[in-house]
Design a protein around this motif. Structure first.
Motif: not given
Length: 493
Positions: A163-177
């Motif tokens: 989801l992260g706009a820079n190609g990296l996972p957004a902060h908290g993305e894994q916890d919100a899977a």
């Protein structure tokens, strides 16, 4: 004792999806020994995951010539070339019968995941004797397969972008899977309860996002309280609307016209310049609590969206970790072979403007290894199945020593061009579950309203309403008619 003579070893095909099975068909026609290793329990397991989705390309662009020849010899009844299949149709009517053919079935190993590829007794550093050494494919169960060449058609389905706009996972993305769907959720079937009567944020600007947005809008007609937000990184969504009535694939143009209508009429709320930086859960229950998406622009400006569900329609990327011991030359931007990358760069090309290419453009410094299909396109989202079929035709010819056929790469891809209103309307009608007869009736009633309507879109909307087509469907049809006749947009409907 294993015979290591190259001509006696099989060609290993990784993946029994559309392109992998097409590779097997071409190898079978050329009497080359082969083995197909498929991680799933059946053919085309990735396609099965989006079986509810209707393709925007008709059957003629979704089947391989060698596969058709093998199937026809076995009495296969070819689908109507102009009809639009769903993913499920593709599996049931084409891929499953293909995989069950006697020429292919004994050579397919299911439930077999490849974990690594190397050369027998040689690591990546060693050059001497490299080209003569067989490939060794290590499998998840510990078994190993020796091969003279590798056609990697493993795809990208299991490697979605973040989801992260820079190609990296957004902060908290894994916890919100647990709040996030990737790809194309089945909003009318298995995933309906996650979206009906709830707020969904769709992140992404490609065809997957457009399909999901259209489906959610249709769901909103029968599920009160269903709301939709479309988050895009750019300021203008126009690029997502595609060729409209000028698209040589009417269904693809219809998707763009319908999406424009949803935005123009406010059925979908647009969140432009949204660059996801953080995902924050607002509770611990994905079925009851919400999630918050936070965008942070280059200047530090923040936007916030609160959703019950998030669809990450952000595309996919290849995973080359299984080939770490091979000598690959990947373009640093596209993650495709260096020769192919400039031909498929989405900044320059659409699906239909890709230059025909074959074994030469797909080759790496590791002789005999070829990534094909979706995986060959790296990060580019412009792949069409027809392209993959031509890729494996060329590679099979090269492996058979038929260099004239291997080098003669020809491909006619659908791009922007002139289509008829009937074809475009049929594309939308098929997507909405209308029969050919119902579509013809719609055209007849539309003609009746044209004389008294201010615009073509008004006429289609009146006809659709008269025939009992739901509101969102009517607006989609009106949007396409307005596009066809250069009438004012559907936003005035």
């Amino acid at each position: 004792m294993v015979d290591l003579t190259p001509d006696r070893l099989p060609v290993a095909v990784i993946g029994a999806g559309p392109v992998g099975l097409a590779a097997a068909a071409h190898l079978a026609e050329r009497n080359l020994p082969f083995v197909v290793v498929e991680a799933g329990d059946a053919a085309a397991s990735a396609v099965q995951a989006w079986s509810h989705v209707q393709l925007f390309s008709p059957w003629e662009f979704n089947t391989d010539p060698a596969a058709r020849r093998l199937l026809a010899a076995a009495g296969w009844e070819e689908p109507d070339a102009s009809a639009l299949p769903t993913g499920g149709d593709l599996v049931k009517q084409y891929l499953q019968p293909l995989a069950e053919l006697p020429a292919l079935a004994p050579h397919i190993r299911y439930g077999t995941a490849v974990t690594a590829i190397s050369r027998l007794g040689i690591d990546r550093l060693r050059t001497a004797g490299r080209e003569e050494a067989p490939f060794v494919l290590r499998l998840a169960d510990g078994d190993e397969v020796l091969a003279r060449a590798v056609i990697d058609a493993s795809g990208t389905w299991n490697q979605p972008n973040h989801l992260g706009a820079n190609g990296l996972p957004a902060h908290g993305e894994q916890d919100a899977a647990a709040w996030i769907n990737h790809g194309l959720p089945d909003v009318f079937g298995a995933d309906r309860d996650q979206h009906a009567g709830r707020h969904t944020v769709v992140v992404g600007a490609g065809h997957s996002a457009a399909n999901t947005l259209l489906s959610l809008a249709e769901l909103a007609d029968t599920a009160p309280g269903t709301t939709i937000t479309w988050a895009i990184r750019g300021a203008d969504p126009a690029g997502s609307f595609g060729g409209g009535s000028d698209d040589e694939l009417p269904a693809r143009g219809a998707i763009g016209s319908g999406l424009k209508m949803l935005v123009d009429t406010g059925r979908v709320a647009l969140a432009p310049n949204f660059r996801t930086h953080t995902v924050r859960t607002l509770g611990g229950d994905p079925g009851r609590d919400q999630v918050e998406l936070i965008s942070r622009g280059p200047d530090g400006t923040e936007q916030t969206l609160t959703a019950d569900r998030v669809v990450a329609a952000t595309g996919f990327r290849p995973d080359y970790r299984i080939a770490d011991e091979l000598r690959l030359e990947l373009d640093p931007i596209m993650s495709a072979s260096r020769a192919l990358a400039p031909l498929i760069d989405p900044n320059q090309h659409s699906c239909g403007t890709v230059t025909p290419h074959g074994y030469r453009e797909l080759a790496h410094p590791e002789p005999g290894y070829f990534a094909v299909g979706m995986k060959s396109y790296g990060r580019a989202p412009t792949f069409l199945m027809l392209t993959g079929y031509e890729q494996v035709r060329s590679i099979a010819a090269a492996l058979a020593g038929d260099m004239e056929a291997a080098q003669s790469v020809e491909l006619q891809l659908p791009e922007t061009g002139v289509c008829s209103v009937t074809a475009g309307g049929e594309a939308i009608a098929l997507r909405l579950g209308l029969s050919k007869e119902q579509h013809e009736q719609l055209l007849h009633v539309t003609a009746k309203h044209l004389g008294t309507s201010a615009t073509a879109s008004d006429a289609v909307l009146s006809a659709a309403t008269e025939l009992g087509i739901d509101h969102t469907a009517a607006l989609q049809l009106a949007a396409y008619a307005a596009d066809m006749f250069d009438a004012p947009g559907a936003s005035g409907c």
